[in-house]
Design a protein around this motif. Structure first.
Motif, PDB file in Angstrom:
ATOM      1  N   UNK A 238       0.825  -1.210   0.000  1.00  0.00           N
ATOM      2  CA  UNK A 238       0.000   0.000   0.000  1.00  0.00           C
ATOM      3  C   UNK A 238       0.861   1.262   0.000  1.00  0.00           C
ATOM      4  N   UNK A 239       1.998   1.225   0.724  1.00  0.00           N
ATOM      5  CA  UNK A 239       2.881   2.390   0.753  1.00  0.00           C
ATOM      6  C   UNK A 239       3.448   2.700  -0.625  1.00  0.00           C
TER       7      UNK A 239
ATOM      8  N   UNK B 294      -8.099  -0.599 -11.599  1.00  0.00           N
ATOM      9  CA  UNK B 294      -7.945   0.854 -11.547  1.00  0.00           C
ATOM     10  C   UNK B 294      -6.650   1.237 -10.828  1.00  0.00           C
ATOM     11  N   UNK B 295      -6.355   0.521  -9.737  1.00  0.00           N
ATOM     12  CA  UNK B 295      -5.127   0.787  -9.012  1.00  0.00           C
ATOM     13  C   UNK B 295      -3.895   0.495  -9.847  1.00  0.00           C
ATOM     14  N   UNK B 296      -3.999  -0.562 -10.658  1.00  0.00           N
ATOM     15  CA  UNK B 296      -2.889  -0.906 -11.545  1.00  0.00           C
ATOM     16  C   UNK B 296      -2.668   0.155 -12.607  1.00  0.00           C
ATOM     17  N   UNK B 297      -3.755   0.659 -13.191  1.00  0.00           N
ATOM     18  CA  UNK B 297      -3.644   1.726 -14.199  1.00  0.00           C
ATOM     19  C   UNK B 297      -3.045   2.984 -13.591  1.00  0.00           C
ATOM     20  N   UNK B 298      -3.468   3.295 -12.365  1.00  0.00           N
ATOM     21  CA  UNK B 298      -2.939   4.490 -11.701  1.00  0.00           C
ATOM     22  C   UNK B 298      -1.449   4.346 -11.442  1.00  0.00           C
ATOM     23  N   UNK B 299      -1.048   3.175 -10.942  1.00  0.00           N
ATOM     24  CA  UNK B 299       0.368   2.962 -10.677  1.00  0.00           C
ATOM     25  C   UNK B 299       1.166   2.939 -11.976  1.00  0.00           C
TER      26      UNK B 299
END
Length: 346
Positions: A178-179, A311-316
């Motif tokens: 998460x960090x 979505x989290x993967x796209x953001x990262x």
């Protein structure tokens, strides 16, 4: 896509697909990390397809010359060239790219195969953690610096050029902490000595393979559809390889014994693993659009990990891309013009 350890075990037990072939006459192929293992075996397969030039990029001149002789002996092909490259040194990468710009001409197939695996923190002379630099940052740097030659070759050819980034199926098993996901500079965090504790270093190789998949997909998003270049990630599978020499050099332990048992039960030969690189380099020509940004596993283009698609993967992915470009702009003054001239905002 979700893939368990059992799925990977089943893959290793199934019949390995045959190697693909293509007519490479008149073309230039560059294989980075070509002196041992799957890189060497892939180079042999390319040599049998008779390209005009086959450039082996190796860190060791002695090992590179041995690989050159082995390829020529087994394939009766005399178009190999040995160029020296050390991904643990950004200056070496820049010098290599400058040399290619002057002497390499157009580039039709690039295979970024070099990588390392270790479980201890070791910084490079550039100040980055070694796995992060070799497996990701330097790989990304050279890939970007060679885009002009790849695009030029694609424009003159009837088929788009290929950029193959060798990754791994282990990207299915890693979700960044998460960090790291919340950080605006995840690479800086991953590369810091404070973060590289023994516990975190256990997952560093997995993280580097995930970063490669994110790079391929981010680059694909930024290439115009008409640009004659396809970027592909490839999983060579679990193979006998010098990649794990860190473990082989360790004294006896239950972990080392477990690795040797897994190899005996599951591992493909380096030649079998190299077939995945060849598929990524020459396969899927009947549907090039489906290849762009793809991931090769068992000689098929398959879906990547659920985290990458989330979505989290796209953001990262976007965060890592932006940080990567910022870092590499500071390494080479050619990165900014290449991004401006060849890439678009997604």
């Amino acid at each position: 896509m979700k893939r368990s350890m059992l799925d990977s075990v089943i893959d290793q037990w199934l019949v390995v697909p045959q190697v693909e072939t293509a007519n490479l006459s008149g073309k230039t192929v560059l294989v980075v990390g070509a002196n041992v293992g799957i890189g060497l075996e892939a180079s042999k397969h390319f040599a049998r397809m008779r390209p005009a030039r086959l450039i082996l990029a190796c860190r060791s001149e002695a090992k590179g010359k041995a690989a050159l002789a082995e390829i020529e002996r087994e394939t009766v092909y005399n178009g190999c060239e040995l160029w020296i490259l050390d991904l643990a040194n950004f200056a070496s990468v820049i010098a290599f790219a400058d040399k290619f710009e002057k002497e390499g001409g157009d580039l039709h197939i690039l295979v970024m195969n070099a990588g390392i695996l270790q479980h201890v923190y070791q910084p490079t002379t550039d100040g980055w953690e070694s796995i992060l630099q070799v497996n990701y940052l330097a790989t990304s740097l050279l890939s970007l610096l060679l885009i002009p030659q790849l695009v030029a070759a694609g424009r003159k050819s009837s088929t788009p050029s290929r950029m193959v980034i060798v990754s791994s199926g282990v990207h299915y098993w890693i979700t960044p902490t998460e960090e790291v996901r919340a950080s605006s500079k995840p690479l800086e965090m991953l590369g810091s000595k404070e973060w590289c504790t023994p516990e975190h270093m256990q997952s560093r190789f997995f993280e580097s393979m995930l970063l490669k998949v994110l790079f391929v997909r981010a680059l694909t998003d930024r290439l115009q559809s008409i640009t004659p270049l396809s970027a592909v990630a490839a999983n060579p599978g679990f193979c006998y390889s010098q990649l794990r020499r860190f473990w082989y050099e360790q004294p006896f332990s239950f972990a080392k014994m477990g690795l040797l048992i897994r190899e005996r039960l599951l591992a493909w030969t380096s030649e079998q693993g190299s077939r995945q690189l060849i598929c990524a380099a020459v396969g899927g020509r009947d549907n090039e659009d489906s290849v762009k940004g793809g991931f090769v596993n068992r000689s098929r283009f398959v879906e990547v990990a659920d985290f990458v698609l989330s979505d989290g993967g796209h953001k990262m992915q976007d965060t890592v891309w932006n940080e990567t470009i910022d870092i590499l702009k500071g390494v080479s003054d050619k990165i900014a013009p290449i991004v401006q001239d060849y890439l678009i905002r997604p």
